[in-house]
Motif scaffolding. Structure first.
Motif, PDB file in Angstrom:
ATOM      1  N   GLU A  20       0.850  -1.191   0.000  1.00 56.94           N
ATOM      2  CA  GLU A  20       0.000   0.000   0.000  1.00 56.94           C
ATOM      3  C   GLU A  20       0.884   1.240   0.000  1.00 56.94           C
ATOM      4  O   GLU A  20       1.782   1.371   0.833  1.00 56.94           O
ATOM      5  N   ILE A  22       1.078   5.707  -0.597  1.00 55.74           N
ATOM      6  CA  ILE A  22       0.343   6.962  -0.451  1.00 55.74           C
ATOM      7  C   ILE A  22       0.645   7.825  -1.677  1.00 55.74           C
ATOM      8  O   ILE A  22       1.808   7.952  -2.069  1.00 55.74           O
ATOM      9  N   PRO A  23      -0.368   8.414  -2.309  1.00 53.91           N
ATOM     10  CA  PRO A  23      -0.136   9.179  -3.544  1.00 53.91           C
ATOM     11  C   PRO A  23       0.495  10.546  -3.285  1.00 53.91           C
ATOM     12  O   PRO A  23      -0.140  11.594  -3.443  1.00 53.91           O
ATOM     13  N   THR A  42      -1.397  -1.104  -4.086  1.00 55.03           N
ATOM     14  CA  THR A  42      -2.648  -0.400  -3.824  1.00 55.03           C
ATOM     15  C   THR A  42      -2.337   1.050  -3.462  1.00 55.03           C
ATOM     16  O   THR A  42      -1.283   1.346  -2.893  1.00 55.03           O
ATOM     17  N   VAL A  43      -3.255   1.947  -3.804  1.00 55.84           N
ATOM     18  CA  VAL A  43      -3.023   3.384  -3.640  1.00 55.84           C
ATOM     19  C   VAL A  43      -4.115   3.966  -2.749  1.00 55.84           C
ATOM     20  O   VAL A  43      -5.303   3.876  -3.065  1.00 55.84           O
ATOM     21  N   THR A  44      -3.714   4.573  -1.636  1.00 53.16           N
ATOM     22  CA  THR A  44      -4.671   5.087  -0.668  1.00 53.16           C
ATOM     23  C   THR A  44      -5.359   6.359  -1.164  1.00 53.16           C
ATOM     24  O   THR A  44      -4.912   6.994  -2.121  1.00 53.16           O
ATOM     25  N   ALA A  45      -6.432   6.720  -0.462  1.00 53.96           N
ATOM     26  CA  ALA A  45      -7.155   7.961  -0.744  1.00 53.96           C
ATOM     27  C   ALA A  45      -7.067   8.873   0.473  1.00 53.96           C
ATOM     28  O   ALA A  45      -7.171   8.415   1.608  1.00 53.96           O
ATOM     29  N   SER A  46      -6.862  10.159   0.225  1.00 53.81           N
ATOM     30  CA  SER A  46      -6.679  11.122   1.307  1.00 53.81           C
ATOM     31  C   SER A  46      -7.895  12.028   1.435  1.00 53.81           C
ATOM     32  O   SER A  46      -8.368  12.580   0.438  1.00 53.81           O
ATOM     33  N   LEU A  51     -10.047  12.094  -4.343  1.00 44.80           N
ATOM     34  CA  LEU A  51      -9.748  10.862  -5.071  1.00 44.80           C
ATOM     35  C   LEU A  51      -8.811  11.053  -6.260  1.00 44.80           C
ATOM     36  O   LEU A  51      -8.182  10.093  -6.711  1.00 44.80           O
ATOM     37  N   THR A  54      -5.235   9.716  -6.037  1.00 42.28           N
ATOM     38  CA  THR A  54      -5.275   8.250  -5.980  1.00 42.28           C
ATOM     39  C   THR A  54      -5.433   7.667  -7.374  1.00 42.28           C
ATOM     40  O   THR A  54      -4.693   6.754  -7.783  1.00 42.28           O
ATOM     41  N   PRO A  70      -6.675   1.084  -6.903  1.00 40.11           N
ATOM     42  CA  PRO A  70      -7.029   2.329  -6.221  1.00 40.11           C
ATOM     43  C   PRO A  70      -8.002   2.086  -5.072  1.00 40.11           C
ATOM     44  O   PRO A  70      -8.885   1.234  -5.160  1.00 40.11           O
ATOM     45  N   HIS A  71      -7.818   2.840  -3.989  1.00 36.48           N
ATOM     46  CA  HIS A  71      -8.774   2.825  -2.887  1.00 36.48           C
ATOM     47  C   HIS A  71      -9.896   3.807  -3.229  1.00 36.48           C
ATOM     48  O   HIS A  71      -9.628   4.984  -3.504  1.00 36.48           O
TER      49      HIS A  71
END
Length: 284
Positions: A20, A22-23, A42-46, A51, A54, A70-71
């Motif tokens: 995982e 973080i973008p 996997t790419v988190t969402a903030s 979005l 991400t 993508p999350h």
């Protein structure tokens, strides 16, 4: 000393590890420099950035040949139309898997307050993917009551294809949770969420934020706690992995691999994975 069976489990889990990320700036370059295409990213969402970052990073990684995931944070999706746009964008990138979470936003930006609502909307609108991940919580979530997370796991099982557990540092808690999920009749594969090698202070800050306060207290209070899990320079997840493998290696529990929260310490994470894999193989 980990048994031969435990070492085989560790090797299998590491072969099927997921990273995982973080973008943030530099994340793409770090993945390209250190991570092979066999590793799913996997790419988190903030909640602060929405979005778009991400999706942008997932799109770029997919173009490089990675299996990017993508999350999709429910609380960042405004409405059905926005959901359609997100799904079409993901599909256009050739991405076949998403990870659906409620999100860390205190208040939803639109009509979806949780991941179950978003999963239901995806189903109703005909948005299907080869795989859909959902989150599991061995410990309390800061924004969701325990009773809700337990019931939600049951409700979401018909839409998801696998579960990823939130970070937890206590092997006993993780084992009890996995077996509890199975007793409730939830049969989805479970990927164990483990923190990567990282700076200890950073890890504890993140732990408090994402809702593993009991684990953080466990580390500092239990017979040496944090000191037993820390090596010079930061936290090392090896001992936690070695405790989990003998207890959760039974194929009937269906724990196929681990999901590593890298905190963008990607080079260190991959070096650790390769080292532990070599050690497991050399010991047979």
């Amino acid at each position: 000393m980990t048994s031969a069976e435990g070492r085989n489990t560790i090797q299998r889990w590491l072969d099927l590890a997921r990273y995982e990320v973080i973008p943030l700036e530099g994340a793409e370059e770090r993945v390209l420099q250190s991570v092979g295409k066999e590793i799913k990213v996997t790419v988190t969402a903030s909640p602060r950035r929405g979005l778009d970052p991400t999706l942008e990073l997932a799109e770029r990684l997919a173009r490089h040949g990675y299996s990017a995931v993508p999350h999709i944070s429910a609380r960042l999706v405004a409405d059905g139309r926005h959901l359609d746009e997100v799904v079409e964008r993901v599909r256009a990138a050739g991405i076949k898997e998403v990870f659906v979470v409620a999100g860390d936003e205190a208040r939803p930006e639109g009509e979806f307050s949780g991941s179950l609502e978003l999963l239901q909307a995806m189903h109703e609108r005909g948005h299907s993917f080869d795989d859909v991940g959902i989150a599991g919580y061995p410990e309390s979530h800061p924004l969701i009551d325990d009773d809700v997370t337990i019931q939600s796991m049951w409700d979401k099982r018909q839409f998801g294809t696998y579960i990823v557990s939130n970070i937890c540092f206590d092997a006993k808690v993780i084992v009890r949770w996995v077996k509890r999920v199975r007793r409730r009749g939830v049969e989805l594969p479970i990927y164990l969420g483990l923190p990567s090698i990282t700076d200890t202070a950073k890890l504890l800050r993140v732990s408090q934020k994402i809702g593993v306060g009991e684990s953080a207290r466990f580390l500092t209070k239990s017979r040496g706690g944090l000191l037993r899990l820390v090596v010079p320079g930061g936290y090392d997840p090896t001992r936690l992995l070695e405790k989990l493998a003998p207890r959760l290696g039974d194929p009937a529990l269906d724990v196929p691999g681990i999901h590593i929260y890298t905190f963008n310490e990607i080079e260190q994470t991959e070096a650790w994975r390769r080292q532990i894999t070599r050690e497991a193989r050399s010991r047979g």
